[in-house]
Structures are given as structure tokens and as C-alpha cells.
Enzyme design. Sequence first.
Site, PDB file in Angstrom:
ATOM      1  CB  SER A 125      -5.059  59.968 -63.613  1.00  0.00           C
ATOM      2  OG  SER A 125      -5.029  58.606 -64.028  1.00  0.00           O
ATOM      3  CE1 TYR A 138      -8.545  60.656 -67.564  1.00  0.00           C
ATOM      4  CE2 TYR A 138      -7.309  58.638 -67.164  1.00  0.00           C
ATOM      5  CZ  TYR A 138      -8.040  59.707 -66.691  1.00  0.00           C
ATOM      6  OH  TYR A 138      -8.270  59.831 -65.349  1.00  0.00           O
TER       7      TYR A 138
HETATM    8  C1  8X3 Z   1      -7.783  56.432 -63.876  1.00  0.00           C
HETATM    9  C2  8X3 Z   1      -6.637  55.499 -63.832  1.00  0.00           C
HETATM   10  O1  8X3 Z   1      -5.476  53.528 -64.910  1.00  0.00           O
HETATM   11  O2  8X3 Z   1      -7.605  54.185 -65.896  1.00  0.00           O
HETATM   12  O3  8X3 Z   1      -7.434  57.757 -63.831  1.00  0.00           O
HETATM   13  O4  8X3 Z   1      -5.657  55.544 -66.225  1.00  0.00           O
HETATM   14  S1  8X3 Z   1      -6.339  54.673 -65.292  1.00  0.00           S
END
Ligand code: 8X3
Length: 239
Positions: A125, A138
Amino acid sequence: MTGASSGIGAATARRLAAEGYEVVAAARRRERLDELAASVPAISAVTLDVTSAESVAELAASLDDVAVLVNNAGGALGVEPIERADPADWRQMYETNVIGVLRVTQALLPALERGAGGHIVVTGSIAGHLVYEGGAGYTAAKHGATAVVETLRLELNGRPVRVTEVAPGMVHTEEFSLVRLRGDQTAADRVYEGVKNPLTADDIADCIAFAVTRPAHVNIDLLVVKPLAQAAPYKVARS
Ligand code: 8X3
């Protein structure tokens, strides 16, 4: 192909089948996989939980030679700032996005080396390369996945296995934001509101197909892919 039941995983399974691969579509949700497999003869379905060592070992035991492993299972959980984030969410994100890649890669490496040469692809990502407010759990997990990819390429140097990370920005899939926002469809829709042409799962499948169909001596290390409307995770043009 892990995380194959929807979104980027399902699109990539379809695309690689169209490129002539026999695709093993693996994910937790068997019903969705069975639908996918029923619609494309070159796709077969296998139930897989990347957080379970037994489940991953079962998958490995069922496979002979493997040309390409796409570690796609993962995702985000929550948008809370660090001061309010739940460690359980962070643990789960690390478990799927990082340990999941470790488990499946370890288990399939012998099969990847058995044939003519293998290729490990990780769906990363932009969150593995940048940070943003509310995204620390994340971004930490995806930075972890990026570190795994980069280390793996060093450790496998001299062996016939390519290692690629495809790092998408905003991709409008059915589930990514819905899961992240704990099932709140209105909030999930707001993520893409007014954005002209977010990426689609097929756009990312196209990038993965590009990387794996290069000649065997060509290693695409990293593809960072965002929609034209997105300059950074937090810089998105909206109408
Ligand atoms: C997804 C992209 O911009 O939500 O992996 O981190 S973001």
C-alpha cells in the site's frame, strides 16, 4: 493467491487465469471463492486463514510447483488516532498484513523454487511508504510488509525467485473501507465521494499481471499506483 474472495484478490485471480495461469484462489470465505471458481474454469478454490499455521500448512501440502504467490490477504481496521487506538486492532492488522505474508511465504517457498523459477508478489500500500493521521495501525503494518518484501529480496538473492511489491493508493473496492470503518457503509462511501475515477481492483490486477509476465530475469521491485485524483493519502481532488 491469498485474499482471493473479493476486491483486488478476486480481480487478480481472474486476470491471471486470463493470462493462462492455473489459479488457486485462497481465502477464508469459501462461498465467495466457490462462486469465483465456478465462473472461471482455470480457478480452483481453497479455504485459507493466513493467521493459522495449520491452515497455511494444509495449503502448502496441497500444492506441487508454484510459479507465482500473490500475498494479498490483509487490510485496515479503524481510523482512530494513536491516543484512542485499540491495540487489538493493531495486533490483527500486523497478524494479517505481516505475519500472514511470513507464514504463506515460508510455507510455499520450496514449491516456488521447485519449478522453473518463482515469483512472490505482495499487495502492499502507499501506507507502507507514507504515514497519515488516523492511519498509524495500518501504516505501521504496511511498513512492516514493505520491510518483509525488501528483506526477502536480499535474502533470496542468487536464487530463482522474484520479489515484487505492488503498493496501491485509493482503490474503490466493495470491502476495504467498509471493513476499515467497521461496517459503516455511509462512512465508507464518503471515502470515495466526489473523487473522479478512484482506481479499481482491475487496475491493480493489471499491475500484478504486468510484473509477473515480464521475462524471468526482470524483477519489478515496487509499483506505487495511485489514481490521478490522489497526490498523497490525504491529498485527494474532490468535486
Ligand atoms: C490503501 C491506501 O490510502 O487508504 O491501502 O492507505 S490508503
